[in-house]
Design an enzyme around this catalytic site. Structure first.
Site, PDB file in Angstrom:
ATOM      1  CG  PHE A  47      51.478 -14.445 -53.837  1.00 26.76           C
ATOM      2  CD1 PHE A  47      50.618 -13.930 -53.084  1.00 26.76           C
ATOM      3  CD2 PHE A  47      52.343 -15.294 -52.826  1.00 26.76           C
ATOM      4  CE1 PHE A  47      50.505 -13.662 -51.723  1.00 26.76           C
ATOM      5  CE2 PHE A  47      52.385 -15.114 -51.540  1.00 26.76           C
ATOM      6  CZ  PHE A  47      51.543 -14.167 -51.049  1.00 26.76           C
ATOM      7  CG  ASP A 101      39.871 -19.190 -56.836  1.00 29.41           C
ATOM      8  OD1 ASP A 101      38.697 -19.297 -56.530  1.00 29.41           O
ATOM      9  OD2 ASP A 101      40.611 -17.825 -56.963  1.00 29.41           O
ATOM     10  CG  HIS A 129      35.538 -17.044 -53.193  1.00 32.45           C
ATOM     11  ND1 HIS A 129      34.526 -17.572 -53.798  1.00 32.45           N
ATOM     12  CD2 HIS A 129      36.624 -16.801 -54.010  1.00 32.45           C
ATOM     13  CE1 HIS A 129      35.068 -17.953 -54.915  1.00 32.45           C
ATOM     14  NE2 HIS A 129      36.307 -17.389 -55.150  1.00 32.45           N
ATOM     15  CG  ASP A 163      39.723 -14.170 -53.425  1.00 34.21           C
ATOM     16  OD1 ASP A 163      40.654 -14.397 -54.108  1.00 34.21           O
ATOM     17  OD2 ASP A 163      38.325 -14.054 -53.852  1.00 34.21           O
TER      18      ASP A 163
END
Length: 425
Positions: A63, A152, A232, A305
């Site tokens: 975000f 990440d 992922h 993702d």
């Protein structure tokens, strides 16, 4: 007290059959689910046969706030989540400042709480600035509300750092989530290393960069006892490693993104940065393997993702463009269209991957079925009518997706969080 009655909705029953039902919501709870409910309420909504599901859960979103509000904000990202049918999302920590200490984390969490339309849980960083060998104060961050820990966007390069973080995360009973990528095997790559990168004359990322670090982490996870979650996952080798680790009793879960299920490098026909993501689109054999892994339970869940960028950052060549695509507004729709409608997966399986398994893995407390006594977090989807994805319809600031122009089924009609309508088409 507020009351809403949803009439003529279809919910998923036993054997994946659809059952026409009414749903009565009083304040923030589902109080009755039955056929033909007659009740005086503040508002009646005719679902007209739309599919009703528990609110979707996404354990991997970006975000971008604070630090990169030109790409996305908590307000626009959560609006996009609601438009996609999501009622709970977990936000990644690659922000500025990074939530790698108590002060930064508390500031970011306060902004999330003030501005999100959906339930927004925040990750904290494994290590300072996402790149150093100094492990964050995992105990203090867990007490402050960190849902899990991850760097990440960056792989943890040193085994000692990873082991120390795993032991700390195990102690506070929080998942440790890994972006698996060995920098020494990336070599400035912008797409998967292989025939397609040669054809397009673009530098390739060796897929061993993912699977080799994953193999290391699985050994460390078994030794530390941590709940280790793979972000992922994208290669056939990685699927095989997770499958073997589960058989050996490692506490591992894994996610796959919609783009790795639906696309592979053969879809890249030109140097178009809308197809640039990390991990990159892999080979058709890798795509077949991740689909098989999802179907057999090796991969536990789907996570978008969602990675919005400005138009300028995704224009032109793979070289120089940002990694990542948006996905939170199109993921259920694309997977329903390409997996459920052709009969590859059932609707029950899709909801297991997008509602139940994410909640179970991350210890989240939300509705797992549309039944009385559950929180009124739910979504309505139009699975009967086709819709063409257009660039001007997104609630997200980012329109960086190769799926613009695709025809899908399952457009979101309405999303409700704690009994409040947060999106209505």
């Amino acid at each position: 007290m507020t009351s809403i009655l949803i009439k003529n909705a279809q919910s998923v029953g036993a054997d994946d059959t659809l059952i026409c039902q009414d749903i009565l919501i009083i304040d923030d709870m589902i109080t009755a689910v039955a056929t033909n409910i007659k009740e005086t309420v503040d508002r009646v909504i005719d679902a007209n046969g739309a599919l009703v599901t528990p609110g979707l859960v996404d354990v991997h979103v970006h975000f971008r706030e604070p630090g990169f509000a030109y790409k996305e904000t908590v307000a626009t990202g959560s609006k996009a989540a609601a438009r996609g049918g999501f009622t709970t999302v977990l936000a990644m920590p690659n922000l500025d400042p990074v939530p790698d200490n108590l002060e930064n984390f508390q500031m970011i969490k306060a902004n999330n709480d003030a501005n999100s339309l959906v339930h927004l849980k925040q990750y904290a960083a494994i290590s300072t600035a996402l790149t150093t060998e100094e492990v964050s104060d995992i105990d203090a961050l867990a007490k402050a509300g960190a849902v899990a820990f991850t760097n990440d966007g960056k792989g943890v390069q040193t085994a000692a750092t990873m082991l120390m973080a795993m032991k700390a995360a195990a102690k506070v009973k929080r998942p440790l989530v890994a972006h698996v990528e060995d920098n020494s095997l990336i070599n400035g790559g912008v797409m998967n290393l292989g025939e397609k990168s040669k054809e397009l004359q673009l530098p390739g990322m060796d897929p061993l960069g993912e699977s080799s670090q994953l193999a290391r982490d699985l050994v460390l996870a078994k030794a530390s006892g941590v709940h280790y979650h793979v972000a992922h996952l994208s290669t056939k080798s990685s699927v095989e490693l997770v499958r073997l680790a589960k058989l050996q009793g490692v506490n591992v879960t894994a996610e796959v993104s919609p783009h790795h299920l639906l696309l592979d490098e053969t879809y890249i026909t030109a140097d178009n940065a809308y197809f640039k993501m990390n991990p990159p689109l892999r080979t058709p054999a890798d795509r077949t393997a991740v689909i098989a892994g999802l179907l057999d339970g090796t991969i536990d869940m789907v996570a978008t993702d969602h990675a919005p960028h400005s138009t300028a950052e995704k224009e032109g060549s793979f070289i120089g463009a940002a990694f990542g695509i948006t996905g939170i507004e199109t993921s259920f729709q694309l997977l329903y269209t390409h997996l459920v409608k052709p009969g590859i997966a059932t609707l029950t399986q899709l909801l297991d991957w997008m509602v139940v398994k994410p909640q179970q893995a991350f210890g989240l407390h939300g509705a797992q079925a549309v039944v009385a006594g559950q929180p009124a977090d739910l979504a309505l989807f139009d699975i009967r009518h086709a819709h063409k994805i257009t660039a001007d319809e997104f609630a997200s600031k980012g329109v960086n997706t190769p799926f613009i122009g695709a025809t899908i089924y399952g457009q979101t009609i309405l999303t409700m969080v704690d009994g409040q309508i947060v999106y209505e088409a």
